[in-house]
Write a protein that holds these residues in place. Sequence first.
Motif, short mmCIF file in Angstrom:
data_model
loop_
_atom_site.label_atom_id
_atom_site.label_comp_id
_atom_site.label_asym_id
_atom_site.label_seq_id
_atom_site.Cartn_x
_atom_site.Cartn_y
_atom_site.Cartn_z
N LEU A 176 -3.73 13.72 -0.68
CA LEU A 176 -2.39 13.18 -0.46
C LEU A 176 -1.32 13.99 -1.17
O LEU A 176 -0.15 13.98 -0.78
CB LEU A 176 -2.32 11.72 -0.91
CG LEU A 176 -3.08 10.71 -0.04
CD1 LEU A 176 -3.03 9.32 -0.65
CD2 LEU A 176 -2.51 10.68 1.38
N GLY A 177 -1.71 14.73 -2.23
CA GLY A 177 -0.77 15.60 -2.92
C GLY A 177 -0.20 16.68 -2.02
O GLY A 177 0.84 17.28 -2.33
N ASN A 178 -0.86 16.92 -0.89
CA ASN A 178 -0.40 17.94 0.08
C ASN A 178 0.22 17.31 1.32
O ASN A 178 0.31 17.96 2.36
CB ASN A 178 -1.59 18.82 0.49
CG ASN A 178 -2.21 19.54 -0.69
OD1 ASN A 178 -1.50 20.14 -1.50
ND2 ASN A 178 -3.53 19.47 -0.81
N THR A 179 0.63 16.04 1.22
CA THR A 179 1.21 15.33 2.37
C THR A 179 2.50 14.63 1.96
O THR A 179 2.89 14.65 0.79
CB THR A 179 0.22 14.27 2.90
OG1 THR A 179 0.22 13.13 2.02
CG2 THR A 179 -1.19 14.83 3.03
N LYS A 180 3.13 13.99 2.93
CA LYS A 180 4.36 13.23 2.67
C LYS A 180 4.06 11.82 2.15
O LYS A 180 4.97 11.09 1.77
CB LYS A 180 5.18 13.13 3.96
CG LYS A 180 5.74 14.46 4.47
CD LYS A 180 6.80 14.99 3.53
CE LYS A 180 7.40 16.28 4.03
NZ LYS A 180 8.19 16.10 5.28
N ILE A 181 2.79 11.43 2.16
CA ILE A 181 2.42 10.09 1.69
C ILE A 181 2.20 10.12 0.18
O ILE A 181 1.40 10.93 -0.32
CB ILE A 181 1.14 9.59 2.39
CG1 ILE A 181 1.41 9.41 3.89
CG2 ILE A 181 0.67 8.27 1.78
CD1 ILE A 181 0.19 8.98 4.69
N PRO A 182 2.89 9.28 -0.59
CA PRO A 182 2.69 9.27 -2.05
C PRO A 182 1.30 8.78 -2.43
O PRO A 182 0.74 7.90 -1.78
CB PRO A 182 3.77 8.31 -2.55
CG PRO A 182 4.11 7.45 -1.38
CD PRO A 182 3.91 8.30 -0.16
N LYS A 183 0.76 9.35 -3.51
CA LYS A 183 -0.58 8.95 -3.96
C LYS A 183 -0.64 7.46 -4.29
O LYS A 183 -1.68 6.82 -4.11
CB LYS A 183 -0.97 9.76 -5.20
CG LYS A 183 -1.15 11.24 -4.97
CD LYS A 183 -1.54 11.93 -6.28
CE LYS A 183 -1.66 13.44 -6.09
NZ LYS A 183 -2.02 14.12 -7.37
N ASP A 184 0.47 6.92 -4.76
CA ASP A 184 0.48 5.50 -5.14
C ASP A 184 0.28 4.56 -3.97
O ASP A 184 0.06 3.36 -4.18
CB ASP A 184 1.80 5.16 -5.84
CG ASP A 184 1.82 5.62 -7.29
OD1 ASP A 184 0.74 5.98 -7.81
OD2 ASP A 184 2.91 5.62 -7.91
N ALA A 185 0.34 5.08 -2.75
CA ALA A 185 0.11 4.24 -1.57
C ALA A 185 -1.35 3.83 -1.46
O ALA A 185 -1.69 2.90 -0.71
CB ALA A 185 0.55 4.96 -0.29
N VAL A 186 -2.23 4.52 -2.19
CA VAL A 186 -3.67 4.18 -2.20
C VAL A 186 -4.07 3.88 -3.64
O VAL A 186 -4.13 4.79 -4.48
CB VAL A 186 -4.53 5.32 -1.64
CG1 VAL A 186 -6.01 4.92 -1.64
CG2 VAL A 186 -4.07 5.69 -0.23
N GLN A 187 -4.30 2.62 -3.94
CA GLN A 187 -4.68 2.19 -5.28
C GLN A 187 -6.13 1.71 -5.25
O GLN A 187 -6.53 1.01 -4.33
CB GLN A 187 -3.78 1.06 -5.76
CG GLN A 187 -2.32 1.43 -5.87
CD GLN A 187 -2.02 2.31 -7.06
OE1 GLN A 187 -2.78 2.35 -8.03
NE2 GLN A 187 -0.92 3.04 -7.00
N PHE A 188 -6.89 2.08 -6.28
CA PHE A 188 -8.26 1.60 -6.40
C PHE A 188 -8.44 0.93 -7.75
O PHE A 188 -8.17 1.53 -8.80
CB PHE A 188 -9.26 2.74 -6.26
CG PHE A 188 -10.69 2.30 -6.44
CD1 PHE A 188 -11.31 1.53 -5.46
CD2 PHE A 188 -11.40 2.65 -7.58
CE1 PHE A 188 -12.62 1.11 -5.62
CE2 PHE A 188 -12.72 2.23 -7.75
CZ PHE A 188 -13.33 1.47 -6.76
N ILE A 189 -8.86 -0.32 -7.74
CA ILE A 189 -9.09 -1.07 -8.98
C ILE A 189 -10.52 -0.80 -9.43
O ILE A 189 -11.48 -1.30 -8.86
CB ILE A 189 -8.86 -2.57 -8.77
CG1 ILE A 189 -7.40 -2.82 -8.35
CG2 ILE A 189 -9.20 -3.36 -10.04
CD1 ILE A 189 -7.11 -4.25 -7.98
N ALA A 190 -10.64 0.02 -10.48
CA ALA A 190 -11.96 0.43 -10.95
C ALA A 190 -12.56 -0.56 -11.94
O ALA A 190 -13.73 -0.46 -12.28
CB ALA A 190 -11.87 1.82 -11.61
N SER A 191 -11.77 -1.53 -12.38
CA SER A 191 -12.26 -2.50 -13.35
C SER A 191 -13.31 -3.41 -12.73
O SER A 191 -13.22 -3.80 -11.57
CB SER A 191 -11.09 -3.36 -13.86
OG SER A 191 -11.57 -4.44 -14.63
#
Length: 420
Positions: free
Chosen positions: A171-186
Amino acid sequence: MSVTKEQTNVEAQAIAAKKAAKKVSLLSTEEKNEALHVLADHLEQKFQYILDENEKDLQVGRDKGYEEAYMDRLSLSKERITDFADGLRQVATLEDPTGKTISNWTLENGLLVEKVTVPLGVIGMIYEARPNVTVDATGLALKSGNAIVLKGGSSALSSNKAIVQVMHEALGNTKIPKDAVQFIASTDREATQQLFTMKEHIDVLIPRGGGSLISAVVNNATVPVLETGVGNCHLYIDVEADVEKALNILVNAKTDRPAVCNALETAIIHKEWLEKNSEKLIQTLKEHGITVHGDETALKYIPNSVLANEEDWANEYLSLDLAVKTVNNVEEAIDHIEAYGTKHSEAIVTENKDTAKLFMSLVDASALYHNASTRFTDGGALGFGAEIGISTQKLHARGPMGLPALTTVKFLMSGNGQIR
């Protein structure tokens, strides 16, 4: 009650997703499609890293003695990762569900009214041992202009973390922000339950997994829930069923992938058909290693069967075990499905069109089949691309949920100074 660090992190992730969702909603179809292709390419390039992390989960599963069906859902391979990537590319080819004008009209006072489709916003996805859901759900969410907060099961933690890390790099190479995909690892239970009540940040929750997970979300969430259902799927073999069709459909629905929710769990067989065709049925069951849990009549015709109990009729085996119920007519078959079905996928094999019509009209399920396997209840198989789940409820969305299910509507009014 004190707030844990994990709970604070979950809220921060949800807030970040909500901000990102606004940016995603403004992107063009071309920008979203380009991002999906970048994601697909990156997943394929990084397949070995994902497999190495998946092996950590598999080793834990072996150590804990997970059942074979569970291990199958957890397991990844280069081919499965390629399938993930191809699913994203297929989603990129589908029509953008947002920004569509469903209807429009002009009031007598000249006010123009438009009803248009828009993203839901932030989707919370809670699921168990299927790493493919991480990719499928993300692709559908982003294509439909949404952000997503993912909470996978602890048994797939290493696999999911690796997949999300790879997607973030892409996503760092796209127009979509990384924060649009969140993963809860807890793995903190209270942190997970926090998702249930964050109405100010999460617009909809989608649980995907076993009955206990779905019930926990449905019964405890204050966030709106798109309920997916377990698959206690039935096949009714009518007295007028073609033998070859019936056996082929039974084998496919039961054995193609026994651990998935659209696999067959109960065969309901007309007594006359069973009496006439028991030898062929027995041979077919034996060839494919299917263990029968049957009623007393079924046991008379199918040797080496286990006497079924009440639990068997409701059981989602997710294995090569099959419950067999015998009936005298289609009405009895419908009654059995009404009592034990989960409103997922139900099928009938018959050459009598009137019998098929009665079955299709009276059985309450999200997907019904006449002379076909229940295995087609799948977003990809039905042409939706990847699916985010199979809804067994009746509001908003039902059946395999593709892109349109991840949108809602807005009414847009344009005037010239009208007041009321």
